[in-house]
Design a protein around this motif. Structure first.
Motif, PDB file in Angstrom:
ATOM      1  N   LYS A  88       8.102   1.802  11.946  1.00  0.00           N
ATOM      2  CA  LYS A  88       7.014   0.919  11.557  1.00  0.00           C
ATOM      3  C   LYS A  88       7.259  -0.476  12.126  1.00  0.00           C
ATOM      4  O   LYS A  88       8.370  -0.795  12.551  1.00  0.00           O
ATOM      5  CB  LYS A  88       6.904   0.856  10.030  1.00  0.00           C
ATOM      6  CG  LYS A  88       6.516   2.184   9.392  1.00  0.00           C
ATOM      7  CD  LYS A  88       6.466   2.070   7.868  1.00  0.00           C
ATOM      8  CE  LYS A  88       6.119   3.409   7.232  1.00  0.00           C
ATOM      9  NZ  LYS A  88       6.111   3.340   5.745  1.00  0.00           N
ATOM     10  N   GLN A  92       5.827  -6.472   8.251  1.00  0.00           N
ATOM     11  CA  GLN A  92       4.751  -5.807   7.531  1.00  0.00           C
ATOM     12  C   GLN A  92       4.299  -6.695   6.387  1.00  0.00           C
ATOM     13  O   GLN A  92       5.060  -7.514   5.870  1.00  0.00           O
ATOM     14  CB  GLN A  92       5.224  -4.451   6.977  1.00  0.00           C
ATOM     15  CG  GLN A  92       5.683  -3.467   8.048  1.00  0.00           C
ATOM     16  CD  GLN A  92       6.201  -2.179   7.432  1.00  0.00           C
ATOM     17  OE1 GLN A  92       5.449  -1.431   6.813  1.00  0.00           O
ATOM     18  NE2 GLN A  92       7.482  -1.914   7.611  1.00  0.00           N
ATOM     19  N   THR A  96       5.007   0.125   2.424  1.00  0.00           N
ATOM     20  CA  THR A  96       4.143   1.296   2.566  1.00  0.00           C
ATOM     21  C   THR A  96       4.974   2.567   2.539  1.00  0.00           C
ATOM     22  O   THR A  96       6.187   2.546   2.758  1.00  0.00           O
ATOM     23  CB  THR A  96       3.345   1.244   3.882  1.00  0.00           C
ATOM     24  OG1 THR A  96       4.253   1.095   4.984  1.00  0.00           O
ATOM     25  CG2 THR A  96       2.367   0.079   3.880  1.00  0.00           C
ATOM     26  N   HIS A 334      -6.069  -2.407  -0.605  1.00  0.00           N
ATOM     27  CA  HIS A 334      -4.658  -2.067  -0.826  1.00  0.00           C
ATOM     28  C   HIS A 334      -4.546  -0.933  -1.841  1.00  0.00           C
ATOM     29  O   HIS A 334      -3.511  -0.261  -1.919  1.00  0.00           O
ATOM     30  CB  HIS A 334      -3.897  -3.290  -1.336  1.00  0.00           C
ATOM     31  CG  HIS A 334      -3.782  -4.386  -0.325  1.00  0.00           C
ATOM     32  ND1 HIS A 334      -2.783  -4.417   0.622  1.00  0.00           N
ATOM     33  CD2 HIS A 334      -4.557  -5.479  -0.107  1.00  0.00           C
ATOM     34  CE1 HIS A 334      -2.936  -5.504   1.381  1.00  0.00           C
ATOM     35  NE2 HIS A 334      -4.010  -6.156   0.958  1.00  0.00           N
ATOM     36  N   THR A 379      -3.378   0.444   7.732  1.00  0.00           N
ATOM     37  CA  THR A 379      -2.295   1.353   8.114  1.00  0.00           C
ATOM     38  C   THR A 379      -2.688   2.801   7.859  1.00  0.00           C
ATOM     39  O   THR A 379      -3.405   3.105   6.898  1.00  0.00           O
ATOM     40  CB  THR A 379      -1.017   1.048   7.307  1.00  0.00           C
ATOM     41  OG1 THR A 379      -1.314   1.162   5.900  1.00  0.00           O
ATOM     42  CG2 THR A 379      -0.500  -0.338   7.612  1.00  0.00           C
ATOM     43  N   GLU A 383      -0.309   2.595   0.938  1.00  0.00           N
ATOM     44  CA  GLU A 383       0.251   1.572   0.052  1.00  0.00           C
ATOM     45  C   GLU A 383      -0.057   2.036  -1.362  1.00  0.00           C
ATOM     46  O   GLU A 383      -1.232   2.213  -1.721  1.00  0.00           O
ATOM     47  CB  GLU A 383      -0.370   0.212   0.326  1.00  0.00           C
ATOM     48  CG  GLU A 383       0.185  -0.879  -0.576  1.00  0.00           C
ATOM     49  CD  GLU A 383      -0.375  -2.261  -0.279  1.00  0.00           C
ATOM     50  OE1 GLU A 383      -0.055  -3.189  -1.045  1.00  0.00           O
ATOM     51  OE2 GLU A 383      -1.132  -2.413   0.695  1.00  0.00           O
ATOM     52  N   ARG A 388      -4.376   1.263   1.634  1.00  0.00           N
ATOM     53  CA  ARG A 388      -3.816   1.046   2.963  1.00  0.00           C
ATOM     54  C   ARG A 388      -3.515  -0.443   3.128  1.00  0.00           C
ATOM     55  O   ARG A 388      -4.285  -1.303   2.683  1.00  0.00           O
ATOM     56  CB  ARG A 388      -4.800   1.489   4.048  1.00  0.00           C
ATOM     57  CG  ARG A 388      -5.186   2.967   4.020  1.00  0.00           C
ATOM     58  CD  ARG A 388      -5.883   3.343   5.318  1.00  0.00           C
ATOM     59  NE  ARG A 388      -6.514   4.656   5.278  1.00  0.00           N
ATOM     60  CZ  ARG A 388      -5.871   5.811   5.479  1.00  0.00           C
ATOM     61  NH1 ARG A 388      -4.563   5.804   5.701  1.00  0.00           N
ATOM     62  NH2 ARG A 388      -6.529   6.958   5.461  1.00  0.00           N
ATOM     63  N   ASP A 389      -2.420  -0.734   3.816  1.00  0.00           N
ATOM     64  CA  ASP A 389      -2.018  -2.122   4.033  1.00  0.00           C
ATOM     65  C   ASP A 389      -2.694  -2.687   5.276  1.00  0.00           C
ATOM     66  O   ASP A 389      -3.345  -1.975   6.044  1.00  0.00           O
ATOM     67  CB  ASP A 389      -0.486  -2.178   4.178  1.00  0.00           C
ATOM     68  CG  ASP A 389       0.051  -3.612   4.135  1.00  0.00           C
ATOM     69  OD1 ASP A 389      -0.633  -4.480   3.572  1.00  0.00           O
ATOM     70  OD2 ASP A 389       1.144  -3.849   4.680  1.00  0.00           O
TER      71      ASP A 389
END
Length: 469
Positions: A88, A92, A96, A334, A379, A383, A388-389
Motif C-alpha cells: 500500500k 495513507q 485500511t 469512510h 481505496t 476502511e 473506503r479511504d
C-alpha cells in the motif's frame, strides 16, 4: 584635457548607479507587460485554435469511488475479503484492511460499450459522449490539499484557480457577466482559495453564487442589489470614480490594483441586471425542468444548479463550476459506503444526464467542455467494515464535448484499482490538456509575480492529445 584611464573595478564602482537604473527599467517594463488591458475581461484569442469556448466543471466534493462508478474491477469482486496483494502507499489517510468488492454491478452501455455501474443509470445513456480517464492521479490524500491541487495546481501555496487562469487568458464573451462563476461552492478545505485569483488581478476571481450550505433557490450573488441608491446615481458615482482614476493615472501612471478595483465596481453595476435574468427560470419549459429533475425533491437542487450552468454558458461565461456537497453526506464514505454513494448518485445522476442531453440538443456540447470528478478516488480496500479511504494514487474523471473523443476510455488503474498504472494522467497533465482544449498553451499562460513567471501547471504537465477528437 587629460582623462585618466579607468580600471575595470573603478568603472564598475562609479557606474553602479547606472546599472541599477537599467535593472529598474527592466523591472518596470516587466511589470507593465503584466498589467491587464483597460478592460481586463475583454474577450481575446488564445495561443492556438480552441476546441472549446467554455467549461462546466461538475465537482463531486469528497471523492467518489472510481471502482464503484466508472472503473470496474473483476478481480476485486473475485478476491473480496482477501489482503491487498501489493504494498500500500507509504502515506495513507487512515488505516485500511482487506479488499472490498463493489456493492453495485457494472454493465456496458451505448455503441461504445463503456462500462458504468448501476449507480448512474441516466449518465449511462450518455456514454457515447464521454471520455472516461481511468488513470488520474495526484499527490495529497487529505481533502484540503487535494482540493487545492485540483483547483489551483498547488497543494501547499496559495495560487490562482484554474477558472481565474482561464479568465486571465481569455476574458469573457459577455461584458455584463463575470468570466468565472462558481455555483454553491464549498467553504471548507481551502474555501475561497479554490476559486480565488491569488496574485492575479482581483477581477479574475470567481464570483460565488451562494455556497454549499445554501439551497440553490435561495442562493444569490452577495450585494448584487443596492436598495439604498438608485441606478442612475450609481452610474454617476462610477463615472466620477472613472474620472478620478484617469486623473490619478495621468500623474502616477498605470496602477493595476486600482484598475482591477474600478473594473470590479463597473462589472458589479452591470451584473445587477444580468445575473437576475440568468437566475430566472420562468422561461424554461416544463419538459426542460423535468429533464434536469427539478420536479423531483431528490434531484431538484442539483438539477437547478446544472440548469443554471447551462444558462450561464449560453450567456458567454467562460468557466462555470457546480459543486455537489452537503455537510452530512458528501462523497466521503469512510463508512456506510452503500447508502452514502447511493444517496449522492441519486441526487446528481439525472441532472448530469439532463445537462449533457440539453447541451447536445442546443448544439452547445461541441464547444462546451463538461468535466466531472472529485479531488481523489477511494481505496479498493476497506476502511472498517463498509467504507473506503481516500485514494489519490489512481482514480477516474471524465470529460465530454469540447474537442474530446466521446465513447472512449483512456488509461487504467491496476487490477484492483489502487494505483494509476497505464497512460497515467497527473493533475498537471489534466490541467495542461484542459487549457489546450480552450486554446491556451499551458507553458505560455504565465503571470510575473515576485520576480518569477508563474503558471497553472508550475514546471510540469503534458497535454494528453490521445483523448482529443
Amino acid at each position: 584635457m587629460h582623462f585618466a584611464p579607468y580600471s575595470r573595478r573603478a568603472l564598475l564602482q562609479q557606474a553602479a548607479v547606472g546599472f541599477g537604473s537599467l535593472a529598474l527599467t527592466s523591472l518596470f517594463s516587466q511589470t507593465l507587460a503584466a498589467t491587464p488591458p483597460v478592460n481586463p475581461l475583454a474577450a481575446r484569442e488564445g495561443h492556438l485554435p480552441a476546441r472549446a469556448k467554455r467549461i462546466i466543471f461538475l465537482f463531486m466534493k469528497g471523492g467518489p469511488s472510481h471502482v464503484d462508478t466508472f472503473d470496474p474491477k473483476p478481480l476485486l469482486d473475485r478476491d473480496d475479503g482477501k489482503p491487498f496483494p501489493f504494498d500500500k502507499p507509504r502515506v495513507q489517510f487512515a488505516a485500511t484492511g482487506n479488499l472490498l468488492k463493489s456493492p453495485w454491478k457494472f454493465q456496458q452501455h451505448g455503441e461504445s460499450g463503456l462500462p458504468v455501474s448501476e449507480l448512474f443509470p441516466n449518465v449511462a445513456t450518455c456514454v457515447d459522449d464521454l471520455c472516461v480517464i481511468n488513470s488520474v492521479h495526484g499527490t495529497n490524500p487529505a481533502h484540503g490539499g487535494a482540493l487545492l491541487k485540483l483547483h489551483t495546481g498547488s497543494d501547499n501555496f496559495v495560487r490562482p484557480s484554474i477558472g481565474s487562469w482561464l479568465s486571465y487568458g481569455l476574458g469573457t464573451e459577455n461584458a455584463d457577466l463575470p468570466a468565472f462563476v462558481t455555483i454553491c461552492p464549498t467553504l471548507a478545505h481551502g474555501g475561497i482559495n479554490n476559486w480565488g485569483s491569488a496574485f492575479l488581478p482581483a477581477v479574475y476571481q470567481g464570483v460565488p453564487l451562494g455556497n454549499a450550505s445554501v439551497p440553490i433557490e435561495q442562493a444569490r450573488v452577495r450585494f448584487i442589489e443596492n436598495s439604498q441608491i438608485p441606478r442612475d446615481l450609481q452610474q454617476l458615482q462610477l463615472e466620477m470614480l472613472g474620472q478620478a482614476n484617469r486623473e490619478h493615472q495621468q500623474q502616477s501612471g498605470p496602477e493595476a490594483s486600482l484598475e482591477a478595483r474600478i473594473n470590479s465596481f463597473e462589472l458589479a453595476f452591470r451584473m445587477q441586471t444580468a445575473i437576475p435574468k440568468v437566475e430566472d427560470l420562468s422561461d424554461e419549459t416544463e419538459a426542460t425542468k423535468q429533464l434536469y429533475g427539478i420536479d423531483d425533491p431528490a434531484t431538484a437542487n442539483f438539477g437547478r444548479m446544472c440548469l443554471l450552468a447551462r444558462r450561464f454558458s449560453e450567456q458567454g461565461v467562460r468557466f462555470i463550476q457546480v459543486t455537489h456537497s452537503d455537510s452530512k453526506v458528501q462523497w466521503d464514505q469512510h463508512g456506510d459506503l452503500k447508502n452514502g454513494h447511493e444517496k449522492n448518485a441519486r441526487e446528481v445522476d439525472k441532472p448530469i444526464a439532463g445537462l449533457l442531453k440539453d447541451l447536445k440538443a442546443r448544439g452547445l456540447l461541441e464547444d462546451t467542455l463538461v468535466w466531472w470528478g472529485g479531488e481523489f478516488g477511494r481505496t479498493p480496500v476497506a476502511e472498517g467494515n463498509n467504507g473506503r479511504d481516500h485514494n489519490p494514487e489512481g482514480f477516474t474523471m471524465w470529460l465530454a464535448g469540447g474537442g474530446v473523443e466521446g465513447g472512449t476510455r483512456y488509461g487504467a488503474t491496476d487490477d484492483y484499482g489502487y494505483f494509476a498504472a497505464e497512460n497515467k494522467v497527473h493533475i498537471h497533465d489534466l490541467h495542461a490538456t484542459i487549457l489546450h482544449l480552450m486554446g491556451l498553451d499551458h507553458e505560455k499562460l504565465t503571470y510575473r509575480y515576485a520576480g518569477r513567471d508563474f503558471r497553472l501547471t508550475d514546471v510540469e504537465g503534458n497535454v494528453v492529445r490521445e483523448i482529443m477528437s
